[in-house]
Write an enzyme that holds these catalytic residues in place. Structure first.
Site, PDB file in Angstrom:
ATOM      1  N   ASN A 152      19.525  13.396 -81.063  1.00  8.41           N
ATOM      2  CA  ASN A 152      18.807  12.413 -81.868  1.00  8.41           C
ATOM      3  C   ASN A 152      17.442  12.038 -81.230  1.00  8.41           C
ATOM      4  OD1 ASN A 152      18.125  10.015 -83.238  1.00  8.41           O
ATOM      5  ND2 ASN A 152      19.829   8.837 -82.898  1.00  8.41           N
ATOM      6  N   ARG A 178      20.178  14.826 -85.802  1.00  2.25           N
ATOM      7  CA  ARG A 178      20.038  13.662 -86.708  1.00  2.25           C
ATOM      8  C   ARG A 178      18.479  13.955 -87.164  1.00  2.25           C
ATOM      9  NH1 ARG A 178      18.084   7.688 -85.491  1.00  2.25           N
ATOM     10  NH2 ARG A 178      18.358   6.890 -87.725  1.00  2.25           N
ATOM     11  N   HIS A 201      20.942   5.029 -92.616  1.00  4.18           N
ATOM     12  CA  HIS A 201      22.258   5.061 -92.207  1.00  4.18           C
ATOM     13  C   HIS A 201      23.271   5.623 -93.056  1.00  4.18           C
ATOM     14  CE1 HIS A 201      20.607   0.866 -90.440  1.00  4.18           C
ATOM     15  NE2 HIS A 201      20.620   1.603 -89.624  1.00  4.18           N
ATOM     16  N   ASN A 235      20.508  -3.731 -84.984  1.00  6.59           N
ATOM     17  CA  ASN A 235      19.273  -4.196 -84.969  1.00  6.59           C
ATOM     18  C   ASN A 235      18.340  -3.783 -86.324  1.00  6.59           C
ATOM     19  OD1 ASN A 235      17.155  -5.422 -83.524  1.00  6.59           O
ATOM     20  ND2 ASN A 235      16.379  -3.692 -82.425  1.00  6.59           N
ATOM     21  N   GLY A 236      18.745  -2.545 -86.676  1.00  5.28           N
ATOM     22  CA  GLY A 236      18.371  -2.221 -88.088  1.00  5.28           C
ATOM     23  C   GLY A 236      19.818  -2.565 -88.766  1.00  5.28           C
ATOM     24  N   ARG A 289      12.502  -6.771 -88.696  1.00  2.00           N
ATOM     25  CA  ARG A 289      12.149  -6.374 -89.665  1.00  2.00           C
ATOM     26  C   ARG A 289      12.421  -7.229 -90.748  1.00  2.00           C
ATOM     27  NH1 ARG A 289      14.942  -0.834 -89.933  1.00  2.00           N
ATOM     28  NH2 ARG A 289      14.383  -0.262 -87.721  1.00  2.00           N
ATOM     29  N   ASP A 345      17.854 -10.268 -80.505  1.00  2.00           N
ATOM     30  CA  ASP A 345      19.261  -9.891 -80.071  1.00  2.00           C
ATOM     31  C   ASP A 345      20.028 -11.106 -80.209  1.00  2.00           C
ATOM     32  OD1 ASP A 345      21.642  -9.660 -78.379  1.00  2.00           O
ATOM     33  OD2 ASP A 345      20.563  -7.718 -77.509  1.00  2.00           O
ATOM     34  N   GLY A 367      26.349  -2.726 -83.994  1.00  5.44           N
ATOM     35  CA  GLY A 367      26.246  -3.702 -82.763  1.00  5.44           C
ATOM     36  C   GLY A 367      26.683  -5.085 -83.304  1.00  5.44           C
ATOM     37  N   ILE A 368      26.062  -5.672 -84.490  1.00  4.45           N
ATOM     38  CA  ILE A 368      26.382  -7.091 -84.743  1.00  4.45           C
ATOM     39  C   ILE A 368      27.777  -7.174 -85.583  1.00  4.45           C
ATOM     40  CG2 ILE A 368      25.688  -9.099 -86.303  1.00  4.45           C
ATOM     41  CD1 ILE A 368      22.833  -7.690 -85.608  1.00  4.45           C
ATOM     42  N   GLY A 369      27.968  -6.204 -86.471  1.00  4.68           N
ATOM     43  CA  GLY A 369      29.261  -6.165 -87.283  1.00  4.68           C
ATOM     44  C   GLY A 369      30.413  -6.004 -86.323  1.00  4.68           C
ATOM     45  N   GLU A 376      28.082   7.627 -85.350  1.00  4.80           N
ATOM     46  CA  GLU A 376      27.216   8.612 -85.848  1.00  4.80           C
ATOM     47  C   GLU A 376      27.145  10.127 -85.295  1.00  4.80           C
ATOM     48  OE1 GLU A 376      24.449   5.237 -86.020  1.00  4.80           O
ATOM     49  OE2 GLU A 376      23.879   6.146 -87.924  1.00  4.80           O
TER      50      GLU A 376
HETATM   51  P1  AMP Z   1      22.762  -1.892 -82.674  1.00  9.37           P
HETATM   52  O1  AMP Z   1      21.273  -1.829 -83.237  1.00  9.37           O
HETATM   53  O2  AMP Z   1      23.951  -1.340 -83.594  1.00  9.37           O
HETATM   54  O3  AMP Z   1      22.760  -1.244 -81.184  1.00  9.37           O
HETATM   55  O4  AMP Z   1      22.984  -3.523 -82.631  1.00  9.37           O
HETATM   56  C1  AMP Z   1      22.462  -4.291 -81.747  1.00  9.37           C
HETATM   57  C2  AMP Z   1      22.497  -5.698 -81.983  1.00  9.37           C
HETATM   58  O5  AMP Z   1      24.103  -5.951 -81.700  1.00  9.37           O
HETATM   59  C3  AMP Z   1      21.775  -6.706 -81.150  1.00  9.37           C
HETATM   60  O6  AMP Z   1      21.572  -7.765 -81.867  1.00  9.37           O
HETATM   61  C4  AMP Z   1      23.030  -7.220 -80.160  1.00  9.37           C
HETATM   62  O7  AMP Z   1      22.877  -8.547 -79.855  1.00  9.37           O
HETATM   63  C5  AMP Z   1      24.306  -7.189 -81.097  1.00  9.37           C
HETATM   64  N1  AMP Z   1      25.641  -7.191 -80.124  1.00  9.37           N
HETATM   65  C6  AMP Z   1      26.176  -8.416 -80.066  1.00  9.37           C
HETATM   66  N2  AMP Z   1      27.498  -8.053 -79.215  1.00  9.37           N
HETATM   67  C7  AMP Z   1      27.106  -6.874 -78.864  1.00  9.37           C
HETATM   68  C8  AMP Z   1      27.681  -6.296 -77.713  1.00  9.37           C
HETATM   69  N3  AMP Z   1      29.003  -6.456 -77.195  1.00  9.37           N
HETATM   70  N4  AMP Z   1      27.350  -4.855 -77.389  1.00  9.37           N
HETATM   71  C9  AMP Z   1      26.487  -4.423 -78.063  1.00  9.37           C
HETATM   72  N5  AMP Z   1      25.619  -5.220 -78.997  1.00  9.37           N
HETATM   73  C10 AMP Z   1      26.000  -6.454 -79.312  1.00  9.37           C
END
Ligand code: AMP
Length: 396
Positions: free
Chosen positions: A7, A90, A179, A210-211, A240, A282, A330-332, A383
């Site tokens: 990627n 990717r 995605h 984050n996205g 964004r 974050d 991450g958030i979900g 992914e």
């Molecule tokens: P991603 O872009 O999928 O890596 O998601 C990043 C987002 O997930 C950030 O806003 C992080 O604050 C949130 N997040 C919350 N808890 C965690 C965790 N335990 N590990 C990774 N990301 C987290």
């Protein structure tokens, strides 16, 4: 079969080696600061993470360092590079040309280049990574897996913008969505978990990282998604803006003396929950600030959850119903209070959340109560594994 999943970003390259039979990750890591100075992070399964600083003027040196690390005598996950039987790349934007993953050859690369205008930051980097791998691993089959391909099933009324038709005719300006690999992976897994036929299920996938984007998957096909021509449309994200009245930006541009590049910089990099809160993009920082009573952090969180719930509602309308709602990324996967805030607005669908189950983090879990009319799940996305599976299916 061992698959190297790549990627590439403009100055970075993430990689994993996945064995397709066991679906185990044999090694993973990333190269950072390509073209600046260069750093390799390498971690074999069950081993320590190793960090090596070394010059990486281009992606070619980065790929070479990854390959060297993979067959390193002491820590290498492989005995020889012959053990890499395929490479999955990717690719962010496949335009209307790519409706599925494809084996990469010169014609495919030329067609991907034709989509560069649509993703000027991402596609050229993806192509550089592909070129580097083809030079260093000639004869190894390579597969391109597109973020946009899964959404090519959207009906025209969903993907067209309400602007003069000529811009679609001339430049293919329309909603593409992103995605796709994640939305496809998670929605398929949801069908497996609930034991229903994928081709007869209505799922809404909330990919909240984050996205962030949401996708309506009806009978195994993406029928709508929140990102658009670019990943800027839709949800409020880390930095964004998501949906906004374009006139608001014209107004700001005239007041602040900004040109289009300045406006796009604000929308992509200075907006979202970071821009609203003034704290961080974050959600861990936002949660901490909200607990201390920071009103703008509380507002940013509420705006984020409200927009997610609004999109879920609109996709229930688009599909005339929903069977399963999934939270991922991450958030979900990790942030229970966001899932709770979203679901608290979905009571009209007969959804009730199991508070205890909703404390789960990063694991597959049913978080709705047994009597909830719509099932709600946390389903961790993967992914890289999805790319490896696609790669194997095409190479075989
Ligand atoms: P991603 O872009 O999928 O890596 O998601 C990043 C987002 O997930 C950030 O806003 C992080 O604050 C949130 N997040 C919350 N808890 C965690 C965790 N335990 N590990 C990774 N990301 C987290």
């Amino acid at each position: 079969m061992n698959v190297l999943v790549i990627n590439c970003g403009s100055s970075s390259l993430k990689y994993q080696v996945i064995n397709s039979e066991s679906e185990q990750v044999l090694a993973k890591g990333l190269c950072e600061r390509i073209g600046i100075d260069g750093r390799l992070v390498y971690q074999p399964a069950g081993g320590e993470k190793e960090i090596t600083d070394a010059p990486m003027p281009t992606h070619k040196e980065a790929v070479q360092m990854v390959l060297d690390a993979l067959v390193n005598e002491r820590t290498g996950a492989l005995k020889s590079l012959d053990e890499i039987e395929a490479v999955g790349h990717r690719i962010v934007h496949g335009g209307e040309k790519f409706t599925a993953s494809t084996l990469i050859d010169d014609d495919v690369i030329a067609a991907v280049k034709e989509c560069n205008d649509l993703a000027p930051l991402h596609n050229p980097a993806n192509i550089i990574g592909i070129d580097a791998c083809r030079q260093l691993m000639p004869g190894v089959p390579m597969v391109g897996v597109f973020d946009t391909a899964f959404h090519q099933t959207m009906p025209k009324e969903a993907y067209m913008y309400g602007i003069p038709y000529e811009y679609y005719d001339k430049y293919k300006v329309r909603k593409y969505g992103f995605h796709g690999t994640s939305h496809s992976f998670v929605s398929k897994r949801a069908a497996e978990i609930v034991g229903r036929d994928y081709s007869q299920l209505k799922t809404i996938v909330c990919h909240l990282g984050n996205g962030a984007s949401i996708c309506a998957v009806e009978n195994g096909k993406s029928v709508d998604t929140s990102m658009g021509l670019s990943p800027l449309e839709g949800l409020i994200m880390g930095t964004r803006s998501g949906d906004i009245d374009p006139s608001a930006m014209e107004f700001i541009a005239s007041k602040e003396g900004l040109d289009m590049a300045g406006i796009m910089n604000i929308l992509n990099k200075k907006s979202g929950v970071e821009g609203v809160s003034g704290v961080s993009s974050d959600f861990r920082d936002l949660e901490a600030a909200a607990k201390e009573g920071n009103e703008r952090a509380i507002l940013a969180i509420d705006m984020f959850a409200y927009r997610v719930a609004k999109y879920v509602g609109s996709y229930v309308a688009a599909m005339n119903g929903v069977d399963v709602i999934c939270f991922t990324a991450g958030i979900g996967e990790n942030t229970g209070f966001i899932r709770e805030k979203v679901c608290s607005r979905l009571g009209y669908l007969g959804i009730t959340l199991d508070e205890e189950a909703n404390t789960a983090r990063g694991e597959e879990k049913l978080i709705s109560t047994p009597d909830s009319k719509v099932k709600v799940y946390i389903i961790p996305t993967n992914e890289e594994l999805a790319i490896a599976r696609e790669t194997v299916s095409l190479v075989k």
